[in-house]
Write a protein that holds these residues in place. Structure first.
Motif, mmCIF file in Angstrom:
data_model
loop_
_atom_site.group_PDB
_atom_site.id
_atom_site.type_symbol
_atom_site.label_atom_id
_atom_site.label_comp_id
_atom_site.label_asym_id
_atom_site.label_seq_id
_atom_site.Cartn_x
_atom_site.Cartn_y
_atom_site.Cartn_z
ATOM 1 N N ARG A 1 25.654 21.258 -77.329
ATOM 2 C CA ARG A 1 26.836 21.958 -76.817
ATOM 3 C C ARG A 1 27.411 21.212 -75.623
ATOM 4 N N PRO A 2 28.720 21.252 -75.441
ATOM 5 C CA PRO A 2 29.299 20.608 -74.257
ATOM 6 C C PRO A 2 28.893 21.353 -72.985
ATOM 7 N N GLY A 3 28.715 20.605 -71.927
ATOM 8 C CA GLY A 3 28.381 21.212 -70.641
ATOM 9 C C GLY A 3 27.134 20.608 -70.049
ATOM 10 N N THR A 4 26.892 20.950 -68.811
ATOM 11 C CA THR A 4 25.720 20.470 -68.095
ATOM 12 C C THR A 4 24.711 21.604 -67.972
ATOM 13 N N ASN A 5 23.573 21.318 -67.357
ATOM 14 C CA ASN A 5 22.565 22.358 -67.208
ATOM 15 C C ASN A 5 22.076 22.399 -65.762
ATOM 16 N N PRO A 6 21.398 23.467 -65.366
ATOM 17 C CA PRO A 6 20.955 23.615 -63.988
ATOM 18 C C PRO A 6 20.057 22.480 -63.502
ATOM 19 N N GLU A 7 19.255 21.908 -64.393
ATOM 20 C CA GLU A 7 18.364 20.820 -63.983
ATOM 21 C C GLU A 7 19.174 19.583 -63.591
ATOM 22 N N GLN A 8 20.230 19.286 -64.335
ATOM 23 C CA GLN A 8 21.095 18.159 -63.992
ATOM 24 C C GLN A 8 21.809 18.415 -62.663
ATOM 25 N N LEU A 9 22.281 19.627 -62.482
ATOM 26 C CA LEU A 9 22.979 19.957 -61.236
ATOM 27 C C LEU A 9 22.041 19.852 -60.036
ATOM 28 N N PHE A 10 20.820 20.326 -60.193
ATOM 29 C CA PHE A 10 19.833 20.251 -59.118
ATOM 30 C C PHE A 10 19.505 18.794 -58.803
ATOM 31 N N ALA A 11 19.304 17.979 -59.843
ATOM 32 C CA ALA A 11 18.997 16.558 -59.661
ATOM 33 C C ALA A 11 20.138 15.843 -58.948
ATOM 34 N N SER A 12 21.352 16.163 -59.299
ATOM 35 C CA SER A 12 22.516 15.543 -58.673
ATOM 36 C C SER A 12 22.617 15.902 -57.196
ATOM 37 N N GLY A 13 22.473 17.177 -56.884
ATOM 38 C CA GLY A 13 22.528 17.616 -55.487
ATOM 39 C C GLY A 13 21.409 17.036 -54.661
ATOM 40 N N TRP A 14 20.204 17.020 -55.210
ATOM 41 C CA TRP A 14 19.040 16.514 -54.477
ATOM 42 C C TRP A 14 19.189 15.026 -54.197
ATOM 43 N N SER A 15 19.619 14.251 -55.209
ATOM 44 C CA SER A 15 19.743 12.804 -55.004
ATOM 45 C C SER A 15 20.825 12.482 -53.978
ATOM 46 N N ALA A 16 21.921 13.204 -53.994
ATOM 47 C CA ALA A 16 22.982 12.973 -53.008
ATOM 48 C C ALA A 16 22.492 13.304 -51.599
ATOM 49 N N CYS A 17 21.824 14.417 -51.459
ATOM 50 C CA CYS A 17 21.286 14.835 -50.167
ATOM 51 C C CYS A 17 20.231 13.847 -49.681
ATOM 52 N N PHE A 18 19.394 13.364 -50.594
ATOM 53 C CA PHE A 18 18.318 12.438 -50.233
ATOM 54 C C PHE A 18 18.889 11.125 -49.701
ATOM 55 N N ILE A 19 19.989 10.658 -50.281
ATOM 56 C CA ILE A 19 20.624 9.436 -49.775
ATOM 57 C C ILE A 19 21.111 9.653 -48.344
ATOM 58 N N GLY A 20 21.642 10.830 -48.056
ATOM 59 C CA GLY A 20 22.030 11.151 -46.677
ATOM 60 C C GLY A 20 20.836 11.109 -45.744
ATOM 61 N N ALA A 21 19.706 11.651 -46.194
ATOM 62 C CA ALA A 21 18.482 11.639 -45.388
ATOM 63 C C ALA A 21 17.959 10.215 -45.207
#
Length: 136
Positions: free
Chosen positions: A39-59
Motif C-alpha cells: 500500500r502507498p504510504g509510510t509507517n511509524p518505524e520509518q518516521l521514528f528512524a527518520s526523526g532519530w537520525s536527524a536528531c542524532f546528527i544534531g547531537a
C-alpha cells in the motif's frame, strides 16, 4: 528547576497503521501503511528512524563542537528500526549506522558516544529498547 519547552510537534492521526497523519502547521501530510505492505504510504518505524537520525546528527554536531572537531559535511546516519514480535509481544530494536568520512575511528567513536548520551531520541529509548551504534 523549570523546564523550557523549545518546540512542540503536533500531529493528528486517524486510522492507525492504515490511516493518515498531518501536522498542525500543515508541513506534514502523509498516508500510513503497514510495514511490508504494498500500500502507498509510510509507517511509524520509518518516521521514528527518520526523526532519530536527524536528531542524532544534531547531537553529533554538538559533540564535535565540544571536542573542537569539524563535523564532516557528508556526515550521515542510517537508522534502522525493527518492529519485532516474541511470544505475542511487540517491541522495537534499532541500529544507528554512522558515517563520519575523514575522521579517524577513535574520534568517530567519541563523537557517537557523546551524541548517544545527549540526543533526545537516544535518551527516550535508553533502557527501553536494544540499540546498536555502528561506525561505518
Amino acid at each position: 528547576m523549570s523546564t523550557k519547552v523549545l518546540y512542540t510537534g503536533k500531529t493528528h492521526t486517524t486510522g492507525g497503521r492504515e490511516g493518515v497523519s498531518h501536522s498542525s502547521d500543515e508541513q506534514l501530510n502523509i498516508k500510513l501503511s503497514t510495514p511490508g505492505s504494498s500500500r502507498p504510504g509510510t509507517n511509524p518505524e520509518q518516521l521514528f528512524a527518520s526523526g532519530w537520525s536527524a536528531c542524532f546528527i544534531g547531537a553529533l554536531g554538538i559533540a564535535a563542537s565540544k571536542l573542537g572537531v569539524r563535523l564532516p559535511a557528508e556526515t550521515a546516519v542510517d537508522a534502522e528500526v525493527d518492529l519485532c514480535i516474541e511470544e505475542d509481544e511487540y517491541f522495537l530494536q534499532a541500529r544507528l549506522n554512522i558515517s563520519l568520512p575523514g575522521l579517524d575511528l577513535e574520534t568517530a567513536e567519541k563523537l557517537a558516544s557523546q551524541a548517544h548520551q545527549t540526543c533526545p531520541y537516544s535518551k527516550a529509548t535508553r533502557g527501553n529498547i536494544n540499540v546498536e551504534i555502528n561506525i561505518l
